[in-house]
Design a protein around this motif. Structure first.
Motif, PDB file in Angstrom:
ATOM      1  N   LEU A  21      74.412  89.100  72.905  1.00 57.29           N
ATOM      2  CA  LEU A  21      73.328  90.044  73.166  1.00 57.29           C
ATOM      3  C   LEU A  21      73.867  91.461  73.352  1.00 57.29           C
ATOM      4  N   ARG A  22      74.996  91.612  74.040  1.00 54.96           N
ATOM      5  CA  ARG A  22      75.586  92.947  74.197  1.00 54.96           C
ATOM      6  C   ARG A  22      75.895  93.561  72.834  1.00 54.96           C
ATOM      7  N   LEU A  27      74.404  97.248  68.409  1.00 54.81           N
ATOM      8  CA  LEU A  27      74.099  97.422  66.991  1.00 54.81           C
ATOM      9  C   LEU A  27      72.720  98.040  66.781  1.00 54.81           C
ATOM     10  N   SER A  28      71.795  97.758  67.681  1.00 55.34           N
ATOM     11  CA  SER A  28      70.438  98.280  67.527  1.00 55.34           C
ATOM     12  C   SER A  28      70.248  99.617  68.238  1.00 55.34           C
ATOM     13  N   GLY A  29      71.324 100.262  68.628  1.00 49.03           N
ATOM     14  CA  GLY A  29      71.237 101.606  69.190  1.00 49.03           C
ATOM     15  C   GLY A  29      70.845 101.643  70.648  1.00 49.03           C
ATOM     16  N   GLY A  30      71.114 100.582  71.387  1.00 51.50           N
ATOM     17  CA  GLY A  30      70.792 100.560  72.807  1.00 51.50           C
ATOM     18  C   GLY A  30      69.407 100.038  73.110  1.00 51.50           C
ATOM     19  N   ASP A  31      68.655  99.676  72.104  1.00 45.24           N
ATOM     20  CA  ASP A  31      67.305  99.144  72.293  1.00 45.24           C
ATOM     21  C   ASP A  31      67.410  97.653  72.596  1.00 45.24           C
ATOM     22  N   ARG A  32      67.202  97.293  73.860  1.00 42.91           N
ATOM     23  CA  ARG A  32      67.382  95.902  74.280  1.00 42.91           C
ATOM     24  C   ARG A  32      66.424  94.961  73.556  1.00 42.91           C
ATOM     25  N   HIS A  33      65.193  95.392  73.368  1.00 42.02           N
ATOM     26  CA  HIS A  33      64.213  94.527  72.704  1.00 42.02           C
ATOM     27  C   HIS A  33      64.584  94.269  71.245  1.00 42.02           C
ATOM     28  N   ALA A  34      65.022  95.316  70.567  1.00 41.89           N
ATOM     29  CA  ALA A  34      65.458  95.141  69.176  1.00 41.89           C
ATOM     30  C   ALA A  34      66.702  94.263  69.122  1.00 41.89           C
ATOM     31  N   GLY A  35      67.600  94.424  70.097  1.00 42.15           N
ATOM     32  CA  GLY A  35      68.793  93.586  70.173  1.00 42.15           C
ATOM     33  C   GLY A  35      68.442  92.125  70.400  1.00 42.15           C
ATOM     34  N   GLU A  36      67.460  91.890  71.283  1.00 40.80           N
ATOM     35  CA  GLU A  36      67.021  90.512  71.521  1.00 40.80           C
ATOM     36  C   GLU A  36      66.425  89.899  70.261  1.00 40.80           C
ATOM     37  N   ASP A  37      65.624  90.692  69.535  1.00 34.21           N
ATOM     38  CA  ASP A  37      65.057  90.205  68.275  1.00 34.21           C
ATOM     39  C   ASP A  37      66.152  89.889  67.264  1.00 34.21           C
ATOM     40  N   LEU A  38      67.124  90.784  67.172  1.00 38.13           N
ATOM     41  CA  LEU A  38      68.244  90.594  66.252  1.00 38.13           C
ATOM     42  C   LEU A  38      68.986  89.306  66.578  1.00 38.13           C
ATOM     43  N   LEU A  39      69.291  89.090  67.853  1.00 34.65           N
ATOM     44  CA  LEU A  39      70.003  87.882  68.267  1.00 34.65           C
ATOM     45  C   LEU A  39      69.156  86.629  68.060  1.00 34.65           C
ATOM     46  N   TYR A  59      79.928  82.834  62.792  1.00 39.96           N
ATOM     47  CA  TYR A  59      78.758  82.754  61.923  1.00 39.96           C
ATOM     48  C   TYR A  59      77.620  83.619  62.481  1.00 39.96           C
ATOM     49  N   VAL A  60      77.344  83.486  63.772  1.00 42.49           N
ATOM     50  CA  VAL A  60      76.242  84.245  64.378  1.00 42.49           C
ATOM     51  C   VAL A  60      76.542  85.742  64.331  1.00 42.49           C
ATOM     52  N   ARG A  61      77.779  86.141  64.597  1.00 46.48           N
ATOM     53  CA  ARG A  61      78.125  87.559  64.527  1.00 46.48           C
ATOM     54  C   ARG A  61      77.961  88.098  63.101  1.00 46.48           C
ATOM     55  N   GLN A  62      78.346  87.302  62.123  1.00 45.43           N
ATOM     56  CA  GLN A  62      78.183  87.710  60.721  1.00 45.43           C
ATOM     57  C   GLN A  62      76.698  87.913  60.413  1.00 45.43           C
ATOM     58  N   VAL A  63      75.858  87.010  60.888  1.00 40.15           N
ATOM     59  CA  VAL A  63      74.413  87.151  60.668  1.00 40.15           C
ATOM     60  C   VAL A  63      73.899  88.410  61.363  1.00 40.15           C
ATOM     61  N   LEU A  64      74.365  88.679  62.577  1.00 37.76           N
ATOM     62  CA  LEU A  64      73.954  89.896  63.295  1.00 37.76           C
ATOM     63  C   LEU A  64      74.286  91.145  62.471  1.00 37.76           C
ATOM     64  N   TYR A  65      75.515  91.214  61.985  1.00 36.46           N
ATOM     65  CA  TYR A  65      75.944  92.389  61.226  1.00 36.46           C
ATOM     66  C   TYR A  65      75.105  92.546  59.959  1.00 36.46           C
TER      67      TYR A  65
END
Length: 185
Positions: A21-22, A27-39, A59-65
């Motif tokens: 999540l961090r 990656l989403s520019g500090g937007d916690r909600h967007a980060g949660e959606d991404l994860l 695998y999960v990190r690759q998908v995040l990127y």
């Protein structure tokens, strides 16, 4: 997914979700909600392929990127998100300098382009070598180098107060003696 696979997936999510999540929030520019959606999207993709994944965190990190790359390629601009509560809660009084640094850094990172922010997160937060960043982003090492250089320059111009945070470190590095030393066996 069978019961054993479900248990393994739950264990993975329990143990690694905070670190992932961090990364997603950065990656989403500090937007916690967007980060949660991404994860959440990355974990959903991992759950569907769980029995075939050898290294789940990679695998999960690759998908995040890759999802973040897809997001920055979208044509419409990022919309502002309103939240009911401030993102940081109750920092200790002696932790004010660290909190101030986080606020300044988050504001500066949010003003970078998504590509610049992603390169900086991969290089300095994830501590990946340039070649790995290039492979993940599908570009050349030279592009990673130039984007990193431009991103850091922009970050310095957006937050000049960050330059004042490490004079002791700079002083230590400049006082090092690099003269040759004889080494005897």
């Amino acid at each position: 997914m069978d019961a054993e696979g479900l248990e393994g997936f739950r264990d993975f999510v329990d143990s690694r979700s905070s670190a992932l999540l961090r990364t997603a929030v950065l990656l989403s520019g500090g937007d916690r909600h967007a980060g949660e959606d991404l994860l959440q999207n990355a974990l959903a993709k991992a759950a569907g392929r769980w029995h075939r994944i050898d290294e789940p965190e990679a695998y999960v990190r690759q998908v995040l990127y890759r999802q973040q790359i897809s997001r920055w390629r979208l044509k419409w601009p990022r919309r502002e998100v309103s939240v009911a509560e401030p993102p940081e809660r109750g920092a200790a009084p002696d932790d004010s300098a660290a909190a101030e640094l986080r606020v300044v850094m988050r504001a500066a990172l949010s003003r970078l382009t998504a590509r610049q922010r992603t390169v900086l997160v991969l290089r300095y937060f994830e501590d990946l070598p340039e070649a790995d960043v290039a492979r993940l982003l599908g570009c050349s090492v030279g592009t990673v180098r130039s984007t990193t250089h431009r991103s850091l320059a922009r970050l310095r111009s957006l937050a000049p107060e960050l330059a004042a945070l490490g004079p002791a470190d700079v002083e230590q590095q400049s006082s090092r003696d690099y003269s040759p030393v004889e080494v005897r066996p």
